[in-house]
Design an enzyme around this catalytic site. Structure first.
Site, PDB file in Angstrom:
ATOM      1  N   GLY A 115      30.344 -61.038 -32.531  1.00 35.28           N
ATOM      2  CA  GLY A 115      30.965 -60.143 -33.247  1.00 35.28           C
ATOM      3  C   GLY A 115      31.725 -60.447 -34.390  1.00 35.28           C
ATOM      4  N   ASP A 161      36.419 -60.091 -33.323  1.00 34.36           N
ATOM      5  CA  ASP A 161      36.137 -58.774 -34.151  1.00 34.36           C
ATOM      6  C   ASP A 161      37.172 -57.673 -33.382  1.00 34.36           C
ATOM      7  OD1 ASP A 161      35.117 -58.790 -31.583  1.00 34.36           O
ATOM      8  OD2 ASP A 161      32.883 -57.828 -32.123  1.00 34.36           O
ATOM      9  N   ASP A 198      39.976 -54.998 -27.256  1.00 35.11           N
ATOM     10  CA  ASP A 198      39.922 -53.735 -26.589  1.00 35.11           C
ATOM     11  C   ASP A 198      40.906 -53.689 -25.351  1.00 35.11           C
ATOM     12  OD1 ASP A 198      38.927 -51.112 -26.232  1.00 35.11           O
ATOM     13  OD2 ASP A 198      36.999 -52.088 -25.201  1.00 35.11           O
ATOM     14  N   LYS A 222      42.433 -52.086 -30.351  1.00 35.20           N
ATOM     15  CA  LYS A 222      42.732 -50.695 -29.876  1.00 35.20           C
ATOM     16  C   LYS A 222      43.768 -50.875 -28.623  1.00 35.20           C
ATOM     17  CE  LYS A 222      38.004 -50.268 -29.148  1.00 35.20           C
ATOM     18  NZ  LYS A 222      36.501 -49.469 -28.837  1.00 35.20           N
ATOM     19  N   PHE A 281      34.667 -45.827 -30.502  1.00 31.60           N
ATOM     20  CA  PHE A 281      33.651 -47.053 -30.839  1.00 31.60           C
ATOM     21  C   PHE A 281      33.100 -47.239 -32.046  1.00 31.60           C
ATOM     22  CE2 PHE A 281      29.906 -49.346 -30.171  1.00 31.60           C
ATOM     23  CZ  PHE A 281      30.322 -50.300 -29.065  1.00 31.60           C
ATOM     24  N   ARG A 304      25.285 -54.670 -36.634  1.00 30.63           N
ATOM     25  CA  ARG A 304      26.159 -56.030 -37.085  1.00 30.63           C
ATOM     26  C   ARG A 304      26.073 -56.216 -38.482  1.00 30.63           C
ATOM     27  NH1 ARG A 304      27.593 -58.269 -32.351  1.00 30.63           N
ATOM     28  NH2 ARG A 304      26.315 -58.793 -30.670  1.00 30.63           N
TER      29      ARG A 304
HETATM   30  P1  IMP Z   1      37.667 -56.739 -24.282  1.00 32.88           P
HETATM   31  O1  IMP Z   1      37.466 -57.754 -23.418  1.00 32.88           O
HETATM   32  O2  IMP Z   1      37.655 -55.376 -23.582  1.00 32.88           O
HETATM   33  O3  IMP Z   1      39.005 -56.739 -25.172  1.00 32.88           O
HETATM   34  O4  IMP Z   1      36.575 -56.669 -25.364  1.00 32.88           O
HETATM   35  C1  IMP Z   1      36.211 -57.177 -26.308  1.00 32.88           C
HETATM   36  C2  IMP Z   1      34.993 -57.203 -26.777  1.00 32.88           C
HETATM   37  O5  IMP Z   1      34.328 -55.847 -26.449  1.00 32.88           O
HETATM   38  C3  IMP Z   1      34.548 -57.218 -28.319  1.00 32.88           C
HETATM   39  O6  IMP Z   1      34.670 -58.791 -28.789  1.00 32.88           O
HETATM   40  C4  IMP Z   1      33.324 -56.511 -28.619  1.00 32.88           C
HETATM   41  O7  IMP Z   1      32.243 -57.089 -28.391  1.00 32.88           O
HETATM   42  C5  IMP Z   1      33.372 -55.369 -27.752  1.00 32.88           C
HETATM   43  N1  IMP Z   1      33.874 -53.889 -28.163  1.00 32.88           N
HETATM   44  C6  IMP Z   1      35.057 -53.412 -27.719  1.00 32.88           C
HETATM   45  N2  IMP Z   1      35.392 -52.311 -28.661  1.00 32.88           N
HETATM   46  C7  IMP Z   1      34.431 -52.193 -29.276  1.00 32.88           C
HETATM   47  C8  IMP Z   1      33.877 -51.313 -30.397  1.00 32.88           C
HETATM   48  O8  IMP Z   1      34.535 -50.428 -30.770  1.00 32.88           O
HETATM   49  N3  IMP Z   1      32.598 -51.569 -30.903  1.00 32.88           N
HETATM   50  C9  IMP Z   1      31.990 -52.640 -30.785  1.00 32.88           C
HETATM   51  N4  IMP Z   1      32.398 -53.519 -29.857  1.00 32.88           N
HETATM   52  C10 IMP Z   1      33.564 -53.252 -29.047  1.00 32.88           C
HETATM   53 MG    MG Z   2      32.025 -59.192 -29.034  1.00 31.25          MG
END
Ligand code: IMP
Ligand code: MG
Length: 174
Positions: free
Chosen positions: A38, A94, A97, A125, A146, A159
């Site tokens: 990402g 990227d 979340d 986020k 999203f 992408r």
């Molecule tokens: P986390 O571990 O939940 O913080 O997620 C991180 C990963 O989830 C990021 O590197 C993205 O690959 C994916 N992700 C989270 N939110 C989005 C989004 O809105 N669009 C696309 N990928 C996302």
């Molecule tokens: Mg990712």
């Protein structure tokens, strides 16, 4: 798809983040770690705005479970190639979340003996956070949407879009 960051807004944000990094890391030679896949577009734009001597490396992590429901169990799919012992590491992601990915990666890099680990994310986020993770550099802080494009995908698509847009069809609990 509703565009939330166009090409000009993205490039301005990259400039702003790079300026802060250049200032904060003056006199240091950080290792810039991109998280695959990402971060690739953001990473490529960001590193070209860095005026520091730096080394580049990559990691890949994946969330265990189905593609739409994050289990919170993260596995490292590709580890660092460089020895980061005593080095200052800047992780480039990227989007931040739940925080599960960057929480694990930061711990992992610290365990390898890095002198410091800072986190840089283009999108944040905060409403979805389940881990106590804070970005040292955060580009756009957004709601629980999203988003795709500029490296961000939905099932590996979008992408290559040069802008970032909201994917309306995606359930919030992906
Ligand atoms: P986390 O571990 O939940 O913080 O997620 C991180 C990963 O989830 C990021 O590197 C993205 O690959 C994916 N992700 C989270 N939110 C989005 C989004 O809105 N669009 C696309 N990928 C996302
Ligand atoms: Mg990712």
């Amino acid at each position: 798809m509703e565009i939330i960051a166009n090409e000009q807004q993205l490039s301005q944000k990259v400039e702003e983040i790079a300026a802060k990094i250049n200032k904060d890391y003056q006199g240091k030679e950080p290792v810039i770690v991109g998280i695959l896949k990402g971060s690739i577009v953001f990473y490529a734009d960001l590193i070209r705005k860095l005026t520091l001597d730096c080394e580049l490396d990559f990691m890949a992590a994946s969330s265990y479970g189905s593609s739409t429901v994050s289990s919170g169990v993260i596995t490292i799919k590709k580890d660092l190639s460089l020895d980061v012992t005593g080095k200052h590491v800047l992780v480039v992601e990227d989007i931040l979340d739940t925080g599960n990915t960057l929480y694990l990666l930061k711990e992992h890099i610290l365990q390898k003996g890095a002198a410091s680990v800072k986190l840089c994310t283009l999108f944040d986020k905060p409403a979805r956070r389940v881990r106590p993770v804070q970005a040292d550099y955060a580009g756009f802080v957004i709601e629980d949407l999203f988003i795709v494009g500029y490296g961000l995908d939905c099932n590996e698509k979008y992408r290559n879009l040069p802008y970032v847009a909201v994917l309306n069809a995606e359930p919030s609990n992906f």
